[in-house]
Design an enzyme around this catalytic site. Structure first.
Site, mmCIF file in Angstrom:
data_model
loop_
_atom_site.group_PDB
_atom_site.id
_atom_site.type_symbol
_atom_site.label_atom_id
_atom_site.label_comp_id
_atom_site.label_asym_id
_atom_site.label_seq_id
_atom_site.Cartn_x
_atom_site.Cartn_y
_atom_site.Cartn_z
ATOM 1 N N GLU A 293 0.882 -0.747 0.176
ATOM 2 C CA GLU A 293 0.054 -0.001 -0.022
ATOM 3 C C GLU A 293 1.321 1.140 -0.182
ATOM 4 O O GLU A 293 1.683 1.059 1.182
ATOM 5 C CB GLU A 293 -1.172 -0.086 1.037
ATOM 6 C CG GLU A 293 -1.916 -0.371 0.849
ATOM 7 C CD GLU A 293 -2.872 -1.383 2.654
ATOM 8 O OE1 GLU A 293 -2.911 -0.391 3.243
ATOM 9 O OE2 GLU A 293 -3.097 -1.728 2.550
ATOM 10 N N HIS A 312 -7.632 1.612 1.408
ATOM 11 C CA HIS A 312 -7.988 1.126 2.848
ATOM 12 C C HIS A 312 -8.892 1.850 3.878
ATOM 13 O O HIS A 312 -8.341 2.911 4.229
ATOM 14 C CB HIS A 312 -6.528 0.747 2.952
ATOM 15 C CG HIS A 312 -6.520 0.519 4.262
ATOM 16 N ND1 HIS A 312 -5.169 -0.878 4.714
ATOM 17 C CD2 HIS A 312 -6.965 -0.225 5.842
ATOM 18 C CE1 HIS A 312 -5.044 -1.216 6.121
ATOM 19 N NE2 HIS A 312 -6.770 -1.127 6.493
#
Length: 345
Positions: A293, A312
């Site tokens: 990420e 997220h």
């Protein structure tokens, strides 16, 4: 009077921490505040950073954090790191309240050796993630994402009303919930409101009497994968659960099933998921967390038409901010009053 250092960010706002601490503990304490730039600036991982071994998901330069905390006895934060070296430079620190589910930004072994009590806020975003999960499930089962993307291309998908292409109702589906903790139990309760048949797999937890009486079944993983029309992940990441969804387990899922991951990226082998989506073994997937990420721009799953992706954000809600701050403030109040902590780490 206690010296309290607050290191917040642009999600867990320092002002909210302060206000909740004042509500719980009064205004006679000396409070200093610092705001980190997350999420506008990404978190860091300490695996390759000298002196930050084992720390992850943190933000802030060690020297700056130490200088700010100074001689404070209490630190309240979400993301500030505390390594062994940093703790050695903060001999007056006695309590660290971390407003997250796990203190992954703290060297816990060093904290214990230094006599620093660390507390956290488990379940702070459980409601937010559970609600988000239901939204993710509905986006896939009712073709909300498919219809939206088509209209953005000025394409009217009237064919989605065809019986062989339209979506399914949760009231006639079987959903498998893997993990029956703070989030999983809430997902189960919300699914029951739709009349969904719910299967649960968690080898360490028994079903509540309410769920058992409502027809929820506690089953082995293989049975859940074979029976579920949709599988949603909610376990913690551990050596046991890393890559638990892999080529072997995806192959055991019912053909045409849907996969949802609003938990953690390391739970899933995304290469194996890609193969099962491309082959058509799985109908679609909704992914909220990832192995890396932010995700790379050339990541193959970004290109598939049968995948919904979000960055997220499942745990992000206004209520998460205030609830986590309330939990941290209560731990500060108990420490000052000489009471045992609610959530020691």
């Amino acid at each position: 009077m206690k010296k309290i250092a607050i290191i917040g960010d642009r999600f867990m706002l320092p002002d909210v921490f302060r206000d909740k601490i004042v509500e719980a503990c009064g205004d006679e304490h000396e409070i200093s505040m610092l705001e980190l730039p997350w999420p506008d600036v990404p978190m860091e991982h300490g695996y390759a950073v000298e002196g930050m071994d084992g720390l992850k998901e943190y933000l802030g330069k060690p020297g700056d954090i130490v200088d700010f905390v100074g001689d404070a006895e209490i630190l309240v934060t979400q993301l500030a790191p505390l390594s062994r070296t940093m703790l050695a430079d903060l001999p007056g620190l006695k309590l660290v309240a971390v407003s997250r589910g796990g203190p992954v930004n703290i060297d816990m072994k060093a904290a214990r050796e230094a006599g620093v009590l660390v507390v956290n806020t488990p379940g702070r975003n459980a409601s937010a993630v559970a609600e988000f999960t239901i939204g993710a499930i509905l986006a896939e089962t009712r073709l909300i994402r498919v219809g939206h993307e088509a209209l953005r291309r000025s394409e009217w998908r009237g064919d989605l009303y065809r019986a062989d292409r339209t979506g399914r109702e949760l009231s006639e589906m079987t959903v498998g919930v893997i993990g029956y903790g703070n989030i999983g139990t809430k997902v189960v309760r919300l699914l029951r409101a739709f009349g969904t048949k719910v299967l649960v797999h968690d080898p360490y937890v028994q079903l509540s009497a309410e769920d058992r009486n409502a027809g929820v079944e506690h089953v082995a993983l293989d049975e859940l994968l074979a029976r579920a029309d949709l599988v949603t992940l909610h376990p913690r990441v551990s050596e046991e659960t890393k890559n638990m969804m892999n080529a072997e387990t995806f192959a055991k899922m019912k053909p045409g099933a849907i996969f949802v991951n609003t938990a953690r990226g390391p739970l899933c082998d995304y290469d194996a998921l890609y193969e099962n989506l491309v082959s058509g073994h799985l109908a679609s997937a909704m992914l909220e967390t990832f192995a890396v990420e932010p995700v790379p721009e050339d990541w193959p799953l970004l290109k598939l038409p049968n995948v919904t992706l979000t960055p997220h954000i499942a745990g992000a809600s206004v209520r998460t901010v205030t609830y986590a701050a309330e939990m941290a403030a209560e731990e500060v109040r108990r420490y000052i009053a000489g009471l045992p902590p609610v959530n020691p780490c």
